[in-house]
Design an enzyme around this catalytic site. Structure first.
Site, PDB file in Angstrom:
ATOM      1  N   GLY A  36       0.844  -1.205   0.000  1.00 25.21           N
ATOM      2  CA  GLY A  36       0.000   0.000   0.000  1.00 25.21           C
ATOM      3  C   GLY A  36       0.876   1.250   0.000  1.00 25.21           C
ATOM      4  O   GLY A  36       0.679   2.175  -0.804  1.00 25.21           O
ATOM      5  N   HIS A  37       1.878   1.292   0.882  1.00 22.14           N
ATOM      6  CA  HIS A  37       2.786   2.447   0.915  1.00 22.14           C
ATOM      7  C   HIS A  37       3.577   2.528  -0.388  1.00 22.14           C
ATOM      8  O   HIS A  37       3.796   3.618  -0.920  1.00 22.14           O
ATOM      9  CB  HIS A  37       3.802   2.312   2.057  1.00 22.14           C
ATOM     10  CG  HIS A  37       3.209   2.291   3.423  1.00 22.14           C
ATOM     11  ND1 HIS A  37       3.097   1.136   4.153  1.00 22.14           N
ATOM     12  CD2 HIS A  37       2.699   3.282   4.190  1.00 22.14           C
ATOM     13  CE1 HIS A  37       2.556   1.421   5.327  1.00 22.14           C
ATOM     14  NE2 HIS A  37       2.288   2.704   5.374  1.00 22.14           N
TER      15      HIS A  37
END
Ligand code: PAF
Length: 280
Positions: A36-37
């Site tokens: 996600g990051h």
């Protein structure tokens, strides 16, 4: 990729880039980075000349000391992932560097910061505004990237940025989900394999609720009772709100954009998982 621990060095490094007319993207994180990051960092790398990723486990946004203690700390692995993603600068300061003195600033943007997470975790968004405003001041980014997984956080940060007059674009990025729909989160690593499987029901049930043709109240009750009926899950809140103001809605016609925001306790410890779903 430069790894910088202090504000002075960060400012010096960025001044050089600014002098060359380069645009700067900022991705604030608390570490324990996952796909996600990585998607936020890749997007910033695509859209800016220089990407700064901050890795700082911000104590002022944790109202439960146990939660802060349990939070995974994985700076070496984080740096490896960031290098792969093409980040230019990792800013990983100590708590003393960011808060040489206690930060006494108070931020208040009701209803965005007073409902849902704001009500459950008093002081949480104040801590988020403290750190994010500091990062905006140090980095002076052209764009700052935040995951839509923390839907309410983006709404609060927008209000703070408007209030303080930061000239930057806040770029919301879509939730990255695992194959079974579970939203990626650093907290997922704290779940056992069985709990991890159970947690996938959160998205499944919310997603199902979109196609049942129910009223807002019925949708709310459906999601809460289905999830509470699953062993190992307990809904803390499920709020169906205006997607911009985060005020509760009573009917699907009440706002142009409507989202359901949920927090569920999962497993024995238990781990608090957050997710949301867009109804319109
Ligand atoms: O979303 C997070 O990880 C944190 O709240 C943030 C924005 C990095 C501030 O500490």
């Amino acid at each position: 990729m430069e790894v910088i621990n202090n504000i002075k060095q960060l400012r010096e490094s960025l001044a050089k880039h600014r002098k060359e007319g380069r645009s700067v993207g900022l991705v604030p994180t608390m570490g324990a980075l996952h796909e996600g990051h990585a998607s936020l960092v890749r997007r910033s790398v695509e859209e800016n000349d220089v990407t700064v990723v901050s890795v700082f486990l911000n104590p002022t946004q944790f109202n439960d000391p146990k939660d802060l203690e349990r939070y995974p700390r994985t700076l070496d692995a984080d740096c490896r992932l960031l290098e792969e993603c093409g980040a230019d600068i990792v800013f990983a300061p100590t708590v003393k560097e960011i808060y040489p003195e206690p930060d006494t600033r108070q931020f208040s943007y009701p209803p965005t910061d007073s409902v849902m997470e704001g009500a459950m975790r008093p002081g949480h968004f104040n801590g988020v505004c403290q750190i994010v405003s500091k990062l905006f001041m140090y980095v002076e980014p052209d764009r700052a990237y935040f995951g839509e997984k923390d839907y309410q956080q983006i709404a609060v940060i927008r209000r703070m940025a408007e209030d303080l007059g930061f000239k930057l674009e806040i770029v919301p990025c879509p939730v990255i989900r695992q194959e079974d729909g579970l939203a990626m989160s650093s907290r997922n690593t704290l779940l056992s394999a069985k709990e991890r499987k159970t947690a996938a029901n959160i998205y499944r049930v919310m997603n199902e609720s979109r196609s049942l043709g129910l009223s807002v109240q019925q949708t709310h009750d459906y999601v809460v009772s289905e999830l509470n009926g699953i062993d190992g899950l307990e809904v803390q809140y499920f709020s169906i709100v205006d997607g911009d103001t985060l005020a509760d809605v009573g009917s699907w016609d009440d706002a142009p954009s409507i989202v359901g925001c949920i927090t569920v306790f999962c497993g024995k410890k238990p781990i608090r998982l957050i997710d949301h779903i867009r109804y319109k």
